[in-house]
Design a protein around this motif. Structure first.
Motif, PDB file in Angstrom:
ATOM      1  N   LEU A 361       0.822  -1.209   0.000  1.00 58.95           N
ATOM      2  CA  LEU A 361       0.000   0.000   0.000  1.00 58.95           C
ATOM      3  C   LEU A 361       0.857   1.262   0.000  1.00 58.95           C
ATOM      4  N   LEU A 362       1.941   1.258   0.760  1.00 61.72           N
ATOM      5  CA  LEU A 362       2.824   2.430   0.783  1.00 61.72           C
ATOM      6  C   LEU A 362       3.343   2.746  -0.611  1.00 61.72           C
ATOM      7  N   MET A 363       3.783   1.734  -1.320  1.00 63.00           N
ATOM      8  CA  MET A 363       4.323   1.965  -2.657  1.00 63.00           C
ATOM      9  C   MET A 363       3.232   2.320  -3.660  1.00 63.00           C
ATOM     10  N   GLU A 364       2.093   1.657  -3.572  1.00 55.61           N
ATOM     11  CA  GLU A 364       1.002   1.954  -4.510  1.00 55.61           C
ATOM     12  C   GLU A 364       0.496   3.380  -4.328  1.00 55.61           C
ATOM     13  N   VAL A 365       0.309   3.784  -3.071  1.00 51.28           N
ATOM     14  CA  VAL A 365      -0.163   5.145  -2.807  1.00 51.28           C
ATOM     15  C   VAL A 365       0.870   6.160  -3.268  1.00 51.28           C
ATOM     16  N   SER A 366       2.143   5.867  -3.072  1.00 54.19           N
ATOM     17  CA  SER A 366       3.201   6.782  -3.532  1.00 54.19           C
ATOM     18  C   SER A 366       3.173   6.937  -5.046  1.00 54.19           C
ATOM     19  N   ILE A 367       2.992   5.822  -5.740  1.00 53.75           N
ATOM     20  CA  ILE A 367       2.929   5.876  -7.204  1.00 53.75           C
ATOM     21  C   ILE A 367       1.719   6.687  -7.669  1.00 53.75           C
ATOM     22  N   GLU A 368       0.565   6.496  -7.007  1.00 55.27           N
ATOM     23  CA  GLU A 368      -0.635   7.237  -7.393  1.00 55.27           C
ATOM     24  C   GLU A 368      -0.459   8.733  -7.164  1.00 55.27           C
ATOM     25  N   ILE A 369       0.178   9.104  -6.054  1.00 58.21           N
ATOM     26  CA  ILE A 369       0.416  10.525  -5.779  1.00 58.21           C
ATOM     27  C   ILE A 369       1.368  11.111  -6.820  1.00 58.21           C
ATOM     28  N   LEU A 370       2.402  10.385  -7.155  1.00 54.64           N
ATOM     29  CA  LEU A 370       3.341  10.854  -8.180  1.00 54.64           C
ATOM     30  C   LEU A 370       2.635  10.985  -9.534  1.00 54.64           C
ATOM     31  N   ARG A 371       1.748  10.066  -9.833  1.00 52.82           N
ATOM     32  CA  ARG A 371       1.012  10.124 -11.089  1.00 52.82           C
ATOM     33  C   ARG A 371       0.158  11.390 -11.156  1.00 52.82           C
ATOM     34  N   GLU A 372      -0.555  11.673 -10.066  1.00 53.45           N
ATOM     35  CA  GLU A 372      -1.396  12.867 -10.042  1.00 53.45           C
ATOM     36  C   GLU A 372      -0.551  14.140 -10.075  1.00 53.45           C
ATOM     37  N   ALA A 373       0.566  14.133  -9.369  1.00 53.74           N
ATOM     38  CA  ALA A 373       1.445  15.302  -9.388  1.00 53.74           C
ATOM     39  C   ALA A 373       1.985  15.559 -10.786  1.00 53.74           C
ATOM     40  N   GLY A 374       2.332  14.488 -11.501  1.00 50.24           N
ATOM     41  CA  GLY A 374       2.830  14.648 -12.864  1.00 50.24           C
ATOM     42  C   GLY A 374       1.782  15.206 -13.814  1.00 50.24           C
ATOM     43  N   LEU A 375       0.501  14.889 -13.564  1.00 48.77           N
ATOM     44  CA  LEU A 375      -0.564  15.389 -14.418  1.00 48.77           C
ATOM     45  C   LEU A 375      -0.855  16.861 -14.162  1.00 48.77           C
ATOM     46  N   LEU A 377       1.169  19.271 -12.782  1.00 48.42           N
ATOM     47  CA  LEU A 377       2.273  20.207 -12.997  1.00 48.42           C
ATOM     48  C   LEU A 377       2.436  20.508 -14.485  1.00 48.42           C
ATOM     49  N   PRO A 378       3.125  21.608 -14.824  1.00 44.96           N
ATOM     50  CA  PRO A 378       3.429  21.871 -16.241  1.00 44.96           C
ATOM     51  C   PRO A 378       4.122  20.678 -16.874  1.00 44.96           C
ATOM     52  N   LYS A 379       3.879  20.473 -18.155  1.00 42.15           N
ATOM     53  CA  LYS A 379       4.291  19.242 -18.826  1.00 42.15           C
ATOM     54  C   LYS A 379       5.772  18.907 -18.659  1.00 42.15           C
ATOM     55  N   PRO A 380       6.732  19.836 -18.904  1.00 42.14           N
ATOM     56  CA  PRO A 380       8.148  19.459 -18.736  1.00 42.14           C
ATOM     57  C   PRO A 380       8.493  19.068 -17.303  1.00 42.14           C
ATOM     58  N   ILE A 381       7.914  19.802 -16.327  1.00 40.46           N
ATOM     59  CA  ILE A 381       8.196  19.504 -14.921  1.00 40.46           C
ATOM     60  C   ILE A 381       7.507  18.211 -14.511  1.00 40.46           C
ATOM     61  N   GLY A 382       6.273  18.012 -15.011  1.00 46.30           N
ATOM     62  CA  GLY A 382       5.527  16.824 -14.634  1.00 46.30           C
ATOM     63  C   GLY A 382       6.221  15.540 -15.033  1.00 46.30           C
ATOM     64  N   GLN A 383       6.792  15.503 -16.230  1.00 44.50           N
ATOM     65  CA  GLN A 383       7.509  14.308 -16.668  1.00 44.50           C
ATOM     66  C   GLN A 383       8.726  14.044 -15.783  1.00 44.50           C
TER      67      GLN A 383
END
Length: 510
Positions: A361-375, A377-383
């Motif tokens: 769960l710790l890793m899955e939640v971290s990945i989901e948060i990173l996914r949302e943060a990438g979406l 943020l501005p495109k170059p920063i998000g990637q």
């Protein structure tokens, strides 16, 4: 098409209003008093500086007239050169307004007559200019809208290596035109409806006459007409209000930015819904296999397209069940794991303080948060955040002994698999199901995963989209439709349209 659609609406022969109560009310109409008409229109709009009223007289008898328009929504150059100049400067001496000849004097592509005040108000807010004349109890609605909008660009949410590079934008007329440009077809039909009580928007239902089933068309039309809401800012509102099961995690309406996907759906007998102000069109009915298909499958040779499509089905399974299977094997069924692999997993988990469920769960939640943060943020920063953040957090968590390397691999494989799905809304659904499957696995082990799969299958079998089974052509089994299901056979082999949509013309031309 645009002329007939807009003229039809202005003449009052559109579909019935959405609100059945309003349908019983008698609409207010214009009188032959120019001042009273202008006061009535201005009273409806209130004291808004963007609603412009221009009074003038013209002709040898100095006929009183006025135009009303919304500043910013109209092209003032058209008003000056095609309305005011012909009436005030170039009016022939023999013309004696007010007469029907006024329509022949104005070089405007679309002119209609209207006496309903509510329709006139809507026309003004859609960028039309309304011309009022003294002693005439109707007004002339003139096409002067200034269609400023985003240029046609490549779809952002449905990128492809091969295929058309153009997508819908927020302008309804542009989107309808894109469908017209797909090819000469006199059977393409557009039904225009109005949605939203306080912020009115136009919605178009489109289908191919002679292919689409009339019962499905009427079903879609009735559901959209039953929508009673103040505002429809995006087609997602329509999607939620017309789907049959609001509590299902699975999307029952397909959304797309690609005109080629819409045209392909129309030729199968499906129906598209286009809303003004959004680049996302809706396609109904929808089945689960359509969310795992891409238009690119048909642009490549059938063997390559079939391989890629089958990989998507495998990726969908991995995205839902891999973490759950990992948890069940490690926590309950270690004997089912090969000995060397079991020893490797045990050694990698040495020193990890959390149970396997908490670790995953710790890793899955971290990945989901990173996914949302990438979406967001501005495109170059998000990637950069998505890639670097995942690497840094994963490596740091392993070094700190919070999670095991095997867990990081499982979570990364799951995330990559969910990214491979061509439809974002299905990806969201599978992400939610993944967490549910993980809790079943942590509670009952492999038996919990099996129970979850049974519940999951029962729900899909019962789910329908506008009367069409969601799991078709698998359930109910349709032999002919399997030619374009898990794999795609050559186009020459697909001689019939999908039977599940009950098209009136079952045979593909050519």
């Amino acid at each position: 098409m645009a002329l007939s659609k807009i003229t039809g609406y202005l003449q009052g022969d559109k579909e019935k209003p959405v609100n059945k109560q309003q349908d019983k009310e008698v609409p207010a109409i214009l009188s032959n008093d120019l001042s009273a008409n202008i006061d009535e229109i201005n009273k409806n709009f209130g004291t808004n500086k963007d609603i412009i009223t221009r009074k003038f007289t013209f002709g040898k008898e100095q006929t009183r007239a006025a135009i009303i328009f919304a500043k910013g929504l109209v092209d003032t150059a058209i008003i000056n050169s095609n309305i005011l100049e012909p009436l005030l400067v170039n009016l022939p001496d023999h013309v004696n307004p007010p007469t029907i000849q006024i329509k022949n004097l104005l070089p405007i592509s679309e002119i209609s007559e209207e006496n309903r005040i509510d329709v006139i108000n809507t026309s003004i807010l859609r960028g039309q200019t309304v011309l009022f004349l003294q002693d005439i109890d109707y007004a002339f609605v003139l096409k002067t809208s200034n269609a400023k909008g985003r240029n046609l660009e490549e779809p952002v949410s449905e990128l492809q290596v091969r295929g058309p590079r153009i997508g819908f934008n927020e302008n309804l007329i542009d989107n309808v035109t894109l469908l017209r440009k797909a090819g000469v077809n006199t059977e393409l039909r557009f039904i225009s409806l109005q949605l939203g009580k306080r912020f009115n928007k136009e919605l178009v239902i489109t289908y191919v006459e002679g292919i689409a089933n009339p019962e499905i068309i009427e079903n879609v039309k009735q559901k959209i007409e039953s929508i009673d809401i103040d505002n429809i800012p995006e087609s997602g509102y329509v999607e939620e209000l017309i789907e049959e099961n609001n509590f299902s995690l699975f999307p029952q309406v397909q959304s797309t930015e690609r005109p080629d996907r819409v045209v392909a759906a129309l030729t199968e007998g499906r129906i598209a819904i286009i809303l003004d102000g959004t680049p996302f069109a809706l396609i109904v009915p929808a089945t689960i296999n359509m969310f795992l298909q891409s238009p690119e499958d048909y642009y490549e040779r059938w063997i390559a397209g079939s391989l890629v499509r089958f990989l998507r089905y495998v990726a969908a399974f991995i995205a839902v069940f891999t973490p759950a299977l990992y948890i069940s094997f490690v926590s309950f069924h270690q004997g089912l794991i090969p000995t060397k692999l079991a020893l490797s997993i045990i050694s990698s988990r040495e020193g990890v303080p959390f149970p396997i469920l908490i670790e995953a769960l710790l890793m899955e939640v971290s990945i989901e948060i990173l996914r949302e943060a990438g979406l967001r943020l501005p495109k170059p920063i998000g990637q950069t955040i998505g890639i670097v953040g995942g690497l840094v957090i994963g490596d740091a968590a392993v070094q700190a002994g919070i999670v095991s390397p095997v867990t990081v691999i499982v979570v990364a494989l799951t995330a990559i698999s969910s990214f491979s799905l061509p439809q974002y809304n299905l990806s969201i659904s599978l992400r939610v199901l993944r967490f549910i499957a993980m809790f079943f696995a942590a509670t009952l082990g492999l038996y919990g995963v099996i129970v979850f799969f049974i519940f999951f299958s029962i729900h899909l079998v019962r789910l329908k989209s506008f009367g069409v089974p969601y799991l078709s052509p698998a359930v109910p089994y349709q032999t002919n439709d399997w030619k374009d299901f898990l794999i795609r056979l050559p186009i020459s082999a697909m001689k019939k349209r999908p039977k599940i949509f009950k098209p009136t013309d079952t045979i593909r031309k050519g």
